[in-house]
Scaffold this motif. Structure first.
Motif, PDB file in Angstrom:
ATOM      1  N   LYS A  52      46.647  23.342  34.694  1.00  0.00           N
ATOM      2  CA  LYS A  52      47.569  23.604  35.810  1.00  0.00           C
ATOM      3  C   LYS A  52      46.865  24.409  36.905  1.00  0.00           C
ATOM      4  CE  LYS A  52      51.904  23.305  33.276  1.00  0.00           C
ATOM      5  NZ  LYS A  52      52.842  24.076  32.438  1.00  0.00           N
ATOM      6  N   LEU A  53      46.108  25.415  36.479  1.00  0.00           N
ATOM      7  CA  LEU A  53      45.411  26.234  37.495  1.00  0.00           C
ATOM      8  C   LEU A  53      44.296  25.435  38.154  1.00  0.00           C
ATOM      9  CD1 LEU A  53      45.243  29.848  36.020  1.00  0.00           C
ATOM     10  CD2 LEU A  53      47.078  28.669  37.217  1.00  0.00           C
ATOM     11  N   ALA A  54      43.640  24.603  37.359  1.00  0.00           N
ATOM     12  CA  ALA A  54      42.567  23.774  37.933  1.00  0.00           C
ATOM     13  C   ALA A  54      43.157  22.841  38.994  1.00  0.00           C
ATOM     14  CB  ALA A  54      41.886  22.983  36.829  1.00  0.00           C
ATOM     15  N   MET A  55      44.381  22.375  38.757  1.00  0.00           N
ATOM     16  CA  MET A  55      45.033  21.496  39.749  1.00  0.00           C
ATOM     17  C   MET A  55      45.252  22.244  41.065  1.00  0.00           C
ATOM     18  SD  MET A  55      45.526  18.605  38.275  1.00  0.00           S
ATOM     19  CE  MET A  55      46.873  17.753  39.104  1.00  0.00           C
ATOM     20  N   LYS A  56      45.360  23.582  40.953  1.00  0.00           N
ATOM     21  CA  LYS A  56      45.570  24.365  42.197  1.00  0.00           C
ATOM     22  C   LYS A  56      44.250  24.702  42.876  1.00  0.00           C
ATOM     23  CE  LYS A  56      49.574  26.798  40.128  1.00  0.00           C
ATOM     24  NZ  LYS A  56      50.687  26.873  41.081  1.00  0.00           N
ATOM     25  N   GLY A  57      43.149  24.292  42.225  1.00  0.00           N
ATOM     26  CA  GLY A  57      41.841  24.580  42.839  1.00  0.00           C
ATOM     27  C   GLY A  57      41.163  25.789  42.246  1.00  0.00           C
ATOM     28  N   VAL A  58      41.780  26.351  41.167  1.00  0.00           N
ATOM     29  CA  VAL A  58      41.151  27.503  40.507  1.00  0.00           C
ATOM     30  C   VAL A  58      40.067  26.975  39.568  1.00  0.00           C
ATOM     31  CG1 VAL A  58      41.545  29.384  38.844  1.00  0.00           C
ATOM     32  CG2 VAL A  58      43.247  28.898  40.636  1.00  0.00           C
ATOM     33  N   GLU A  59      38.891  27.612  39.570  1.00  0.00           N
ATOM     34  CA  GLU A  59      37.807  27.181  38.662  1.00  0.00           C
ATOM     35  C   GLU A  59      37.938  27.960  37.360  1.00  0.00           C
ATOM     36  OE1 GLU A  59      33.855  27.764  40.181  1.00  0.00           O
ATOM     37  OE2 GLU A  59      32.912  27.292  38.250  1.00  0.00           O
ATOM     38  N   VAL A  60      37.980  27.257  36.237  1.00  0.00           N
ATOM     39  CA  VAL A  60      38.077  27.934  34.933  1.00  0.00           C
ATOM     40  C   VAL A  60      36.728  27.803  34.227  1.00  0.00           C
ATOM     41  CG1 VAL A  60      39.243  28.025  32.717  1.00  0.00           C
ATOM     42  CG2 VAL A  60      40.532  27.405  34.779  1.00  0.00           C
ATOM     43  N   TYR A  84      38.226  31.879  47.058  1.00  0.00           N
ATOM     44  CA  TYR A  84      37.915  31.086  45.861  1.00  0.00           C
ATOM     45  C   TYR A  84      38.216  31.933  44.640  1.00  0.00           C
ATOM     46  CZ  TYR A  84      35.426  27.666  43.022  1.00  0.00           C
ATOM     47  OH  TYR A  84      35.106  26.703  42.104  1.00  0.00           O
ATOM     48  N   THR A  85      38.804  31.333  43.624  1.00  0.00           N
ATOM     49  CA  THR A  85      39.163  32.090  42.419  1.00  0.00           C
ATOM     50  C   THR A  85      38.585  31.429  41.180  1.00  0.00           C
ATOM     51  OG1 THR A  85      41.208  32.822  43.464  1.00  0.00           O
ATOM     52  CG2 THR A  85      41.091  32.998  41.059  1.00  0.00           C
ATOM     53  N   ILE A  86      38.029  32.253  40.312  1.00  0.00           N
ATOM     54  CA  ILE A  86      37.479  31.795  39.034  1.00  0.00           C
ATOM     55  C   ILE A  86      38.225  32.537  37.935  1.00  0.00           C
ATOM     56  CG2 ILE A  86      35.425  31.848  37.532  1.00  0.00           C
ATOM     57  CD1 ILE A  86      33.692  31.777  40.070  1.00  0.00           C
ATOM     58  N   VAL A  87      38.606  31.845  36.874  1.00  0.00           N
ATOM     59  CA  VAL A  87      39.135  32.530  35.695  1.00  0.00           C
ATOM     60  C   VAL A  87      38.113  32.361  34.577  1.00  0.00           C
ATOM     61  CG1 VAL A  87      40.954  32.651  33.967  1.00  0.00           C
ATOM     62  CG2 VAL A  87      41.537  32.155  36.351  1.00  0.00           C
ATOM     63  N   ALA A  88      37.624  33.475  34.078  1.00  0.00           N
ATOM     64  CA  ALA A  88      36.661  33.454  32.958  1.00  0.00           C
ATOM     65  C   ALA A  88      37.462  33.697  31.691  1.00  0.00           C
ATOM     66  CB  ALA A  88      35.622  34.556  33.147  1.00  0.00           C
ATOM     67  N   THR A  89      37.356  32.767  30.743  1.00  0.00           N
ATOM     68  CA  THR A  89      38.173  32.902  29.523  1.00  0.00           C
ATOM     69  C   THR A  89      37.373  32.493  28.295  1.00  0.00           C
ATOM     70  OG1 THR A  89      40.324  32.335  28.548  1.00  0.00           O
ATOM     71  CG2 THR A  89      39.108  30.553  29.637  1.00  0.00           C
TER      72      THR A  89
END
Ligand SMILES: Nc1c(N[C@@H]2O[C@H](COP(=O)(O)O)[C@@H](O)[C@H]2O)[nH]c(=O)[nH]c1=O
Length: 541
Positions: A318-326, A302-307
């Motif tokens: 785009k990343l959320a579409m890949k399943g990445v949680e922002v 599982y990947t999260i991007v904190a921004t």
């Protein structure tokens, strides 16, 4: 599986024993009633073993603590105390049988009259198949506890329940006072350091890990870093990841590795198939990240991007579409990200980031331990990156000393690990409220409404000057100014009441200081150099 003990053929031994510490060499006939003092040496040995057993659940049981239980009883036919172990168990995942139940099942009838050793006071007390009911039903007559539970609402409950059931419970540091327990207690603290730090600081236990060449670089000046440390060291890193709930890298690590096609990081614990797979967290204020990267393959982990709030919403989608949680933050900083991880129940976080983010995390005091792998190689490079960036320290005397430092050779590399902050030992703790009268009728449970906040990581550390949160206050012209920390405000106000251009410059310099440490250093240095600029105290608000 310990060897099944030969039956002693004795009735359950009484709750207290008296052991002949120096048994005669010849074997006593098994029919003799076994009697043994609670030998501190043996207690310490089995407690240390319980801590080692508990360590097998590291990374698996989160957010539960690492619980281990060893049930042992003396066997006079042998001096080998390992043969005295009749059962042991550890919590091997959330929702699985507790360590005490597993140990009792393994011990079977041999648990009767035996002693159970627990690295940590159990938490689940009420109901069947809990730690307490398992030990009671198993017929143990004595329990040795390494640490009381660090969480206040659980502290003392299991100990009290076991005592109410007529079981002798000896807590190290309270009922058992001996330097013989020093090492065993240290093991009990270390095996649950994540829980203790989390309970004390309300952030996950954070470990900074880096691999560095002998000349102090974590990569070549091009960013190429494969590999600094050897295969064995990288295997140890996989183990460290396997113990962590999350791994943190900076955006630069992703950008660099991907754009230079060097090592597109995966940050997975690849040492064991089906092992614990920690969450991967990328911290990137700008969201200036590649559209394609290993980290966006959420099948690995599982990947999260904190921004920062509002950063590159197009790419976020785009990343959320890949399943990445922002996850967006008002002001992206290590402490807020750690508070977020705390709220998600993380116990232990591994920072595998570059020097800039590492420095920011150290300044925010969210790093508790460091693992540094030193590789016997020289890479050079004036701009080659180093493990830790700017901390605002100008004199070596300001360096942060690691404590409880360990050194270990790992193939050709050297691993040095140490704590930046001591393990918070919450024991001896204030027993739970209903235990206090039995402990000390004079002490009111409300005696403890005194709070202290010497360090930002104290429970009430938010009141400390260095606590990394801004404050907005009217300045001398009545305009509202937001100071990065209270320390900035305090140091600047030494100089505001003097109408002098130099004093005004110093106030500006302090306002721009990047950390409370730097603000303090500037204020103290200028005060020493230009005492005439220190104004008389006046109403600061
Ligand atoms: N180059 C280097 C490290 N680099 C770290 O490991 C990450 C890549 O690991 P992985 O994604 O598992 O391939 C990379 O993003 C960086 O954080 N670590 C080390 O222990 N030793 C090394 O020599």
């Amino acid at each position: 599986m310990p060897p099944s003990p030969r039956p002693l053929g004795v009735a359950p031994a009484p709750a207290s024993y008296s052991l002949n510490l120096f048994p005669r060499r010849r074997c006593l006939p098994a029919r003799h009633a076994v009697s043994m003092a609670a030998s501190h040496a043996h207690d310490a040995h089995f407690l240390r073993r319980a801590a080692d057993v508990a360590d097998r659940s590291a990374g698996l049981a989160s957010p539960h603590p690492n619980f281990g239980c060893v049930i042992a009883r003396p066997q006079l036919e042998t001096d080998d105390v390992e043969a005295w172990v009749v059962g042991e168990g550890y919590l091997y995942s959330q929702g699985t049988p507790c360590a005490e139940l597993l140990a009792a099942e393994e011990a079977g009838e041999h648990a009767r009259g035996a002693t159970a050793y627990l690295n940590l006071e159990p938490d689940d007390c009420y109901g069947n198949s809990t730690a307490v009911s398992s030990l009671v039903q198993a017929g143990v007559t004595r329990v040795v506890v390494g640490l009381r539970h660090p969480l206040k609402h659980l502290r003392g409950k299991a100990i009290q329940l076991l005592r109410h059931q007529g079981i002798q419970v000896d807590v190290v540091g309270e009922d058992l006072q001996s330097k013989l327990f020093k090492e065993a207690l240290g093991s009990c603290l270390i095996v649950n350091a994540p829980l203790l730090y989390r309970a004390a600081f309300h952030v996950p236990f954070s470990v900074l890990k880096y691999a560095m060449t002998a000349d102090g670089k974590i990569a070549a000046s091009t960013g190429h870093a494969s590999w600094v440390s050897g295969k064995a060291s990288r295997g140890r890193v996989f183990e460290l990841r396997g113990r962590s709930d999350a791994i943190i890298v900076g955006g630069n690590t992703v950008r660099l590795d991907t754009f230079t096609c060097v090592v597109d990081p995966r940050l997975t614990a690849r040492h064991v198939k089906g092992g614990h797979v920690p969450v991967r967290i990328v911290m990137s204020q700008s969201f200036n990240l590649p559209e394609e990267a290993n980290l966006w393959n959420v099948h690995d982990a599982y990947t999260i991007v904190a921004t920062q709030r509002g950063a590159r919403r197009d790419l976020q989608k785009k990343l959320a579409m890949k399943g990445v949680e922002v996850v967006e933050f008002e002001m992206l900083n290590p402490r807020d990200v750690m508070s977020y991880c705390y709220d998600r129940g993380y116990l232990s976080v591994l920072w595998e980031c570059g020097g800039t983010l590492a420095a920011s995390a150290i300044s925010a005091r969210v790093i508790h331990k460091v693992y540094a792998f030193f590789a016997p190689k020289i890479i050079g490079g004036v701009n080659a990156p180093t493990p830790v960036g700017e901390l605002g320290m100008k004199q070596m005397t300001q360096a942060i000393d690691l404590i409880d430092v360990s050194y270990e050779q790992v193939d050709r590399d050297m691993l040095m690990s140490g704590f930046l902050q001591p393990i918070p030992d919450l024991s001896p703790v204030i027993p739970s409220v209903d235990e206090i009268p039995s402990v000390d009728p004079e002490v009111s449970p409300y005696e403890t409404n005194i709070i202290s906040f010497y360090k930002t990581w104290d429970t009430f550390g938010a009141f400390a000057n260095f606590s990394p949160h801004p404050i907005s206050l009217p300045d001398e012209n009545g305009d509202c100014f937001t100071w990065p920390t209270v320390e900035h405000y305090y140091q600047a106000h030494k100089f505001v009441s003097v109408d002098n251009p130099q004093a005004r410059d110093i106030v500006q310099e302090i306002k721009q200081a990047r950390s409370p440490e730097e603000a303090a250093r500037i204020g103290r240095t200028r005060q020493r150099e230009l005492p005439e600029l220190i104004g008389s105290p006046r109403k600061l608000m």
